[in-house]
Design an enzyme around this catalytic site. Structure first.
Site, PDB file in Angstrom:
ATOM      1  N   ASN A  11      25.514   4.314  21.875  1.00 53.05           N
ATOM      2  CA  ASN A  11      25.283   3.495  20.688  1.00 53.05           C
ATOM      3  C   ASN A  11      23.799   3.176  20.576  1.00 53.05           C
ATOM      4  O   ASN A  11      23.397   2.286  19.827  1.00 53.05           O
ATOM      5  CB  ASN A  11      26.085   2.182  20.754  1.00 53.05           C
ATOM      6  CG  ASN A  11      27.550   2.401  20.406  1.00 53.05           C
ATOM      7  OD1 ASN A  11      27.872   3.179  19.515  1.00 53.05           O
ATOM      8  ND2 ASN A  11      28.435   1.742  21.143  1.00 53.05           N
ATOM      9  N   ASP A  26      21.286  11.413  29.573  1.00 49.75           N
ATOM     10  CA  ASP A  26      20.552  10.401  30.308  1.00 49.75           C
ATOM     11  C   ASP A  26      19.117  10.910  30.386  1.00 49.75           C
ATOM     12  O   ASP A  26      18.895  12.104  30.582  1.00 49.75           O
ATOM     13  CB  ASP A  26      21.145  10.202  31.704  1.00 49.75           C
ATOM     14  CG  ASP A  26      20.749   8.848  32.293  1.00 49.75           C
ATOM     15  OD1 ASP A  26      20.617   7.873  31.533  1.00 49.75           O
ATOM     16  OD2 ASP A  26      20.547   8.764  33.528  1.00 49.75           O
ATOM     17  N   PHE A  35      10.242   4.500  20.720  1.00 53.33           N
ATOM     18  CA  PHE A  35      10.870   3.449  21.532  1.00 53.33           C
ATOM     19  C   PHE A  35      10.487   3.674  22.996  1.00 53.33           C
ATOM     20  O   PHE A  35       9.746   4.606  23.326  1.00 53.33           O
ATOM     21  CB  PHE A  35      12.400   3.479  21.354  1.00 53.33           C
ATOM     22  CG  PHE A  35      13.059   4.698  21.960  1.00 53.33           C
ATOM     23  CD1 PHE A  35      13.004   5.917  21.308  1.00 53.33           C
ATOM     24  CD2 PHE A  35      13.719   4.628  23.176  1.00 53.33           C
ATOM     25  CE1 PHE A  35      13.600   7.044  21.855  1.00 53.33           C
ATOM     26  CE2 PHE A  35      14.321   5.748  23.741  1.00 53.33           C
ATOM     27  CZ  PHE A  35      14.260   6.962  23.066  1.00 53.33           C
ATOM     28  N   GLY A  36      11.002   2.814  23.848  1.00 59.39           N
ATOM     29  CA  GLY A  36      10.807   2.969  25.292  1.00 59.39           C
ATOM     30  C   GLY A  36       9.337   3.101  25.675  1.00 59.39           C
ATOM     31  O   GLY A  36       8.492   2.307  25.258  1.00 59.39           O
ATOM     32  N   ASP A  56       7.240   5.341  24.764  1.00 59.84           N
ATOM     33  CA  ASP A  56       6.462   6.133  23.802  1.00 59.84           C
ATOM     34  C   ASP A  56       5.004   5.659  23.653  1.00 59.84           C
ATOM     35  O   ASP A  56       4.100   6.500  23.537  1.00 59.84           O
ATOM     36  CB  ASP A  56       7.144   6.151  22.423  1.00 59.84           C
ATOM     37  CG  ASP A  56       8.283   7.164  22.360  1.00 59.84           C
ATOM     38  OD1 ASP A  56       8.396   7.988  23.290  1.00 59.84           O
ATOM     39  OD2 ASP A  56       9.060   7.121  21.392  1.00 59.84           O
ATOM     40  N   LYS A 111       7.053  14.390  17.279  1.00 58.96           N
ATOM     41  CA  LYS A 111       7.695  14.131  18.569  1.00 58.96           C
ATOM     42  C   LYS A 111       8.821  15.143  18.801  1.00 58.96           C
ATOM     43  O   LYS A 111       8.923  15.724  19.881  1.00 58.96           O
ATOM     44  CB  LYS A 111       8.246  12.698  18.628  1.00 58.96           C
ATOM     45  CG  LYS A 111       8.932  12.398  19.956  1.00 58.96           C
ATOM     46  CD  LYS A 111       9.408  10.986  20.108  1.00 58.96           C
ATOM     47  CE  LYS A 111      10.178  10.830  21.419  1.00 58.96           C
ATOM     48  NZ  LYS A 111      10.796   9.526  21.594  1.00 58.96           N
ATOM     49  N   HIS A 137      11.528  16.192  25.126  1.00 59.71           N
ATOM     50  CA  HIS A 137      12.529  16.513  26.143  1.00 59.71           C
ATOM     51  C   HIS A 137      13.926  16.549  25.528  1.00 59.71           C
ATOM     52  O   HIS A 137      14.712  17.443  25.779  1.00 59.71           O
ATOM     53  CB  HIS A 137      12.455  15.457  27.244  1.00 59.71           C
ATOM     54  CG  HIS A 137      12.364  14.043  26.720  1.00 59.71           C
ATOM     55  ND1 HIS A 137      11.389  13.653  25.829  1.00 59.71           N
ATOM     56  CD2 HIS A 137      13.127  12.939  26.923  1.00 59.71           C
ATOM     57  CE1 HIS A 137      11.541  12.379  25.525  1.00 59.71           C
ATOM     58  NE2 HIS A 137      12.598  11.923  26.162  1.00 59.71           N
ATOM     59  N   ARG A 138      14.224  15.569  24.667  1.00 65.40           N
ATOM     60  CA  ARG A 138      15.567  15.473  24.094  1.00 65.40           C
ATOM     61  C   ARG A 138      15.820  16.674  23.175  1.00 65.40           C
ATOM     62  O   ARG A 138      16.876  17.284  23.207  1.00 65.40           O
ATOM     63  CB  ARG A 138      15.696  14.151  23.333  1.00 65.40           C
ATOM     64  CG  ARG A 138      17.118  13.722  23.096  1.00 65.40           C
ATOM     65  CD  ARG A 138      17.215  12.266  22.709  1.00 65.40           C
ATOM     66  NE  ARG A 138      16.835  11.393  23.783  1.00 65.40           N
ATOM     67  CZ  ARG A 138      15.704  10.712  23.825  1.00 65.40           C
ATOM     68  NH1 ARG A 138      14.841  10.768  22.835  1.00 65.40           N
ATOM     69  NH2 ARG A 138      15.412   9.960  24.860  1.00 65.40           N
TER      70      ARG A 138
END
Ligand code: IMP
Length: 200
Positions: free
Chosen positions: A9, A69, A149-150, A152, A172, A177-178
């Site tokens: 979520n 993850d 986010f995180g 970044d 990005k 990676h994602r």
């Protein structure tokens, strides 16, 4: 369009992944799949945490689903924060404190090499397959940018001279990676769909 449950979520990740899979797959979040559940990440590898999340959902819904993850691995800190990226400073998801803690630990360290790593676990018909994506870069000395986010604001991807938080989502997603892990997953799924189409 094919539907698939993304065992998360986390709105930031959902937005990124929806954009990457636009027109190919419809992504359902846990809430949209009718699941009010917060799945723990108790393991010390990203692989096992991703598998825990995807298997939990598969057992509940019995349909195809994937989980991911991710984390930031800093060479000079022996791979920290790694699997603990979301809760590095203690509280899950406190990005500001996580960044503060990382910059503090990196004070005086010249080797700034780091990478973001994503592991996806895809479950289809009860069987798991992992996909990995890596984005190499360096840890900046100070925060810059407002996007993302995180971590970044302190991550400078290799080949760019700005942080992820200074990048547009397109910039990005071109190197992230994602995106790399998802591309591998899509290639696999489309190939498989083609093979079963051809068998008909
Ligand atoms: P999890 O995968 O939800 O356990 O959390 C991963 C954590 O790693 C996030 O909370 C962020 O702190 C960090 N992270 C993962 N991917 C990214 C990214 O693309 N940018 C910045 N931080 C990220």
């Amino acid at each position: 369009m094919n539907k698939i449950i993304f065992a998360s979520n986390n709105i930031n990740k959902v937005v990124e992944i929806r954009k990457i899979l636009e027109g190919k797959y419809e992504i359902l979040t846990l809430n949209e799949a009718g699941l009010e559940i917060d799945i723990p990440e108790p393991h010390d590898t990203m692989e096992l945490n991703a598998l825990e999340k995807s298997m939990t959902i598969y057992k509940l819904k019995g349909t195809s689903c994937f989980a991911e993850d991710s984390g930031l691995e800093v060479d000079a800190l022996n791979g920290e924060p790694g699997v603990r990226s979301a809760r590095y400073a203690g509280t899950h998801g406190d990005d500001a404190r996580n960044i503060e803690m990382l910059l503090h630990k990196m004070q005086g360290i010249e080797n700034r090499n780091a990478r973001f790593r994503t592991v996806i676990s895809l479950i289809e018909n009860g069987r798991n397959k992992f996909f990995e994506g890596i984005c190499e870069g360096t840890v900046a000395y100070q925060q810059k940018g407002e996007n993302g986010f995180g971590y970044d604001p302190i991550f400078i991807p290799l080949g760019l001279d700005k942080t992820f938080a200074e990048c547009t989502s397109e910039e990005k997603n071109a190197v992230s990676h994602r995106k790399k892990a998802i591309n591998k997953m899509i290639e696999y799924m489309l190939l498989k769909d083609n093979i079963s189409e051809n068998k008909k």
